[in-house]
Design a protein around this motif. Structure first.
Motif, PDB file in Angstrom:
ATOM      1  N   ALA A 255     -44.840 -45.559  23.060  1.00  0.00           N
ATOM      2  CA  ALA A 255     -45.887 -44.846  22.323  1.00  0.00           C
ATOM      3  C   ALA A 255     -46.379 -43.608  23.066  1.00  0.00           C
ATOM      4  N   GLU A 256     -46.406 -43.678  24.396  1.00  0.00           N
ATOM      5  CA  GLU A 256     -46.954 -42.567  25.183  1.00  0.00           C
ATOM      6  C   GLU A 256     -45.873 -41.696  25.817  1.00  0.00           C
ATOM      7  N   TRP A 257     -44.610 -41.951  25.518  1.00  0.00           N
ATOM      8  CA  TRP A 257     -43.496 -41.286  26.196  1.00  0.00           C
ATOM      9  C   TRP A 257     -43.595 -39.761  26.127  1.00  0.00           C
ATOM     10  N   ASN A 258     -43.943 -39.233  24.971  1.00  0.00           N
ATOM     11  CA  ASN A 258     -43.972 -37.777  24.780  1.00  0.00           C
ATOM     12  C   ASN A 258     -45.390 -37.207  24.708  1.00  0.00           C
ATOM     13  N   ASN A 259     -46.384 -38.022  25.026  1.00  0.00           N
ATOM     14  CA  ASN A 259     -47.771 -37.546  25.019  1.00  0.00           C
ATOM     15  C   ASN A 259     -48.003 -36.703  26.275  1.00  0.00           C
ATOM     16  N   PRO A 260     -48.214 -35.386  26.128  1.00  0.00           N
ATOM     17  CA  PRO A 260     -48.344 -34.530  27.316  1.00  0.00           C
ATOM     18  C   PRO A 260     -49.576 -34.839  28.156  1.00  0.00           C
ATOM     19  N   GLU A 261     -50.547 -35.538  27.577  1.00  0.00           N
ATOM     20  CA  GLU A 261     -51.775 -35.853  28.310  1.00  0.00           C
ATOM     21  C   GLU A 261     -51.671 -37.153  29.107  1.00  0.00           C
ATOM     22  N   THR A 262     -50.598 -37.911  28.882  1.00  0.00           N
ATOM     23  CA  THR A 262     -50.451 -39.183  29.599  1.00  0.00           C
ATOM     24  C   THR A 262     -49.105 -39.237  30.324  1.00  0.00           C
ATOM     25  N   LEU A 263     -48.074 -39.807  29.669  1.00  0.00           N
ATOM     26  CA  LEU A 263     -46.778 -39.947  30.330  1.00  0.00           C
ATOM     27  C   LEU A 263     -45.884 -38.726  30.185  1.00  0.00           C
ATOM     28  N   GLY A 264     -46.173 -37.870  29.223  1.00  0.00           N
ATOM     29  CA  GLY A 264     -45.282 -36.763  28.910  1.00  0.00           C
ATOM     30  C   GLY A 264     -45.032 -35.795  30.045  1.00  0.00           C
ATOM     31  N   LEU A 273     -42.703 -45.967  35.576  1.00  0.00           N
ATOM     32  CA  LEU A 273     -43.693 -46.606  36.441  1.00  0.00           C
ATOM     33  C   LEU A 273     -45.066 -46.616  35.792  1.00  0.00           C
ATOM     34  N   ALA A 274     -45.508 -45.460  35.278  1.00  0.00           N
ATOM     35  CA  ALA A 274     -46.831 -45.385  34.651  1.00  0.00           C
ATOM     36  C   ALA A 274     -46.890 -46.220  33.380  1.00  0.00           C
ATOM     37  N   GLY A 275     -45.780 -46.253  32.627  1.00  0.00           N
ATOM     38  CA  GLY A 275     -45.750 -47.084  31.428  1.00  0.00           C
ATOM     39  C   GLY A 275     -45.847 -48.560  31.768  1.00  0.00           C
ATOM     40  N   ALA A 276     -45.122 -48.984  32.794  1.00  0.00           N
ATOM     41  CA  ALA A 276     -45.192 -50.380  33.222  1.00  0.00           C
ATOM     42  C   ALA A 276     -46.593 -50.715  33.733  1.00  0.00           C
ATOM     43  N   PHE A 277     -47.182 -49.785  34.476  1.00  0.00           N
ATOM     44  CA  PHE A 277     -48.522 -50.001  35.026  1.00  0.00           C
ATOM     45  C   PHE A 277     -49.531 -50.217  33.909  1.00  0.00           C
ATOM     46  N   HIS A 278     -49.489 -49.353  32.894  1.00  0.00           N
ATOM     47  CA  HIS A 278     -50.470 -49.463  31.812  1.00  0.00           C
ATOM     48  C   HIS A 278     -50.107 -50.544  30.810  1.00  0.00           C
ATOM     49  N   GLY A 279     -48.862 -50.980  30.803  1.00  0.00           N
ATOM     50  CA  GLY A 279     -48.535 -52.133  29.994  1.00  0.00           C
ATOM     51  C   GLY A 279     -49.061 -53.418  30.597  1.00  0.00           C
ATOM     52  N   ALA A 280     -49.240 -53.407  31.920  1.00  0.00           N
ATOM     53  CA  ALA A 280     -49.735 -54.597  32.617  1.00  0.00           C
ATOM     54  C   ALA A 280     -51.254 -54.634  32.716  1.00  0.00           C
ATOM     55  N   MET A 281     -51.901 -53.489  32.777  1.00  0.00           N
ATOM     56  CA  MET A 281     -53.338 -53.459  33.033  1.00  0.00           C
ATOM     57  C   MET A 281     -54.191 -54.199  32.001  1.00  0.00           C
ATOM     58  N   PRO A 282     -53.863 -54.190  30.713  1.00  0.00           N
ATOM     59  CA  PRO A 282     -54.679 -54.974  29.768  1.00  0.00           C
ATOM     60  C   PRO A 282     -54.629 -56.465  30.013  1.00  0.00           C
ATOM     61  N   ARG A 283     -53.950 -56.931  31.051  1.00  0.00           N
ATOM     62  CA  ARG A 283     -53.840 -58.366  31.339  1.00  0.00           C
ATOM     63  C   ARG A 283     -55.012 -58.996  32.064  1.00  0.00           C
ATOM     64  N   GLU A 294     -57.089 -40.147  26.501  1.00  0.00           N
ATOM     65  CA  GLU A 294     -56.120 -39.261  25.847  1.00  0.00           C
ATOM     66  C   GLU A 294     -54.957 -40.026  25.221  1.00  0.00           C
ATOM     67  N   MET A 295     -55.012 -41.331  25.241  1.00  0.00           N
ATOM     68  CA  MET A 295     -53.926 -42.119  24.665  1.00  0.00           C
ATOM     69  C   MET A 295     -53.954 -42.067  23.141  1.00  0.00           C
ATOM     70  N   GLU A 296     -52.805 -42.340  22.534  1.00  0.00           N
ATOM     71  CA  GLU A 296     -52.691 -42.357  21.081  1.00  0.00           C
ATOM     72  C   GLU A 296     -53.510 -43.518  20.506  1.00  0.00           C
ATOM     73  N   SER A 297     -53.914 -43.374  19.238  1.00  0.00           N
ATOM     74  CA  SER A 297     -54.706 -44.420  18.592  1.00  0.00           C
ATOM     75  C   SER A 297     -53.950 -45.744  18.537  1.00  0.00           C
ATOM     76  N   GLY A 298     -52.644 -45.678  18.273  1.00  0.00           N
ATOM     77  CA  GLY A 298     -51.842 -46.900  18.242  1.00  0.00           C
ATOM     78  C   GLY A 298     -51.800 -47.598  19.587  1.00  0.00           C
TER      79      GLY A 298
END
Length: 452
Positions: A255-264, A273-283, A294-298
């Motif tokens: 979802a955030e792959w091409n978002n210039p404000e986050t992972l883009g 690395l950042a995607g894995a980090f933020h996929g784990a943090m809601p745990r 700045e993340m997408e609504s989805g």
């Protein structure tokens, strides 16, 4: 008054009272001038919010941690995090064990209420295991982080050790407090910082009963050894945690792959690395390596779901817990199949446990919805921002879209109550407030209403 005194002997009420007492003590300490940087003043609501956030291992902040708090204040916060993670009643039980070398029945029941030990005879081992596992893993993570801070960023030995210990304790206890104004955004592509923090967070979020079971199964079984079976609790926790972790990492990264404000803005390795980090943090840990606002609504919606589910029971994570979520999933599956009872991993799920799981979920949904409505009325922020903040507080996560400091005094009190409720647990809090237990001595005639 005499009739009410025995009710406070119930373990659940002692847990609630113990947490409330330490919250107040922490707020008083943080409100002292010595806790703030020179020239900074701390209002009592700010101190109370920070104390609740630290003790309930949440990580939401209303003031900038490194800019506002002095070293003394940071140490107070760190102490509250450690107490909250280990559990006030667990700590008290350990001290009682060291002094008297024995447990009274009431002390053991109190410790059982906090550690969620499944058998009264296991309480002493659980309490010792809680302390041992916590300190050992924190020490290992602190060492790795301290070495990285010293060798990779030029920190002096004392500063590197302090930062390593602070973030290790904060990570293992799923607190999310950081000594940087932007959390860990400055280390978004540094695997030597992000991966140890992720490991510590996941380890703390599994729950101590699961760690004890993993320890029992550390060696292969030999001939003549007692048969060692995995409990349903461990199976549910490990399986559901793995599935939700994988889903979170994959969905948020995509979802955030091409978002210039986050992972883009990162390269391939940085995005992963950042995607894995933020996929784990809601745990449920509140560190962030990119700007959550700045993340997408989805992505925020996925985060809402993962935060609400949370981590393992009897650990440092919040939420309704993965076991609660998994149990209800098995109940729904059994109902769809038309089976008269629910089963999981070859075992029947007791009806009492099903009712408890349903009660936890419905009370949690009610708390989230009412608090969301309250903050929508009190603040000018959008629904997705408010809902994310509310779930983060209730699930003791600590992630934020950046609105925490701006929700006003009333909003801070609402979030403080949510964090306290999320840490203590809806059923524990409800039973603590009940005047007395009631038992039905007869059953009423059965009648079935129309469902659906």
């Amino acid at each position: 008054m005499t009739r009410l005194l025995p009710s406070w002997r119930q373990p659940a009420r002692v847990v609630v009272a113990g947490f409330a007492f330490v919250v107040v003590c922490g707020a008083v300490l943080l409100a002292l001038p010595v806790s703030a940087q020179p020239g900074e003043t701390t209002g009592f609501v700010e101190a109370l919010f920070t104390s609740v956030s630290a003790l309930c291992v949440t990580g939401l902040i209303v003031v900038d941690t490194p800019e506002h708090w002095s070293t003394f204040g940071e140490v107070v916060i760190l102490g509250l995090i450690q107490l909250g993670g280990i559990g006030i009643m667990t700590t008290a039980s350990l001290l009682g064990l060291l002094v008297s070398r024995r447990f009274g029945l009431r002390m053991r029941l109190t410790a059982q209420a906090e550690t969620k030990a499944l058998d009264l005879g296991d309480v002493r081992r659980v309490v010792r295991g809680v302390i041992t596992v916590s300190l050992l893993l924190e020490l290992v993570i602190a060492t790795v982080l301290a070495v990285r801070f010293a060798t990779g960023y030029g920190y002096e030995a004392g500063q590197a050790a302090y930062h390593g210990v602070f973030h290790a304790i904060s990570a293992f206890n799923n607190a999310g407090f950081a000594l940087y104004s932007d959390s860990l955004m400055g280390f978004a592509t540094d695997a030597w910082i992000c991966l140890p923090v992720m490991f510590a967070m996941l380890a703390g979020g599994l729950g101590f009963p699961v760690w004890l079971e993993l320890w029992r199964h550390r060696r292969p079984r030999r001939r003549g050894d007692e048969v060692r079976r995995w409990s349903m609790h461990a199976k549910l926790t490990l399986l559901t945690t793995s599935v939700l972790l994988g889903i979170g990492v994959v969905v948020i990264t995509i979802a955030e792959w091409n978002n210039p404000e986050t992972l883009g803005g990162f390269g391939l390795a940085g995005k992963l690395l950042a995607g894995a980090f933020h996929g784990a943090m809601p745990r449920t840990a509140g560190f962030n390596s990119v700007d959550v606002g700045e993340m997408e609504s989805g992505t925020l919606l996925v985060g809402d779901i993962l935060m609400f589910i949370g981590g393992g029971s009897a650990g440092t994570a919040g939420g309704i817990k993965v076991t609660t979520f998994a149990l209800l999933a098995f109940v729904i599956y059994s109902e769809i199949k038309g089976e008269p009872s629910a089963h999981a991993f070859g075992r029947k799920i007791p009806a009492l446990v099903q009712r408890q799981a349903l009660t936890v979920v419905l009370l949690s949904v009610a708390a989230v919805m009412l608090s969301t409505l309250a903050l929508l009325a009190l603040t000018p922020f959008r629904l997705e921002q408010v809902l994310f903040e509310v779930i983060s507080a209730f699930a003791t996560v600590g992630l934020s879209t950046g609105i925490t400091a701006d929700v006003g005094t009333a909003g801070h009190l609402v979030l403080s109550l949510l964090m306290f409720l999320g840490r203590v647990g809806p059923i524990t809090l409800a039973s603590a407030l009940a005047l007395r237990d009631r038992s039905r001595r007869y059953e009423l005639p059965e009648e079935r209403p129309i469902v659906g």
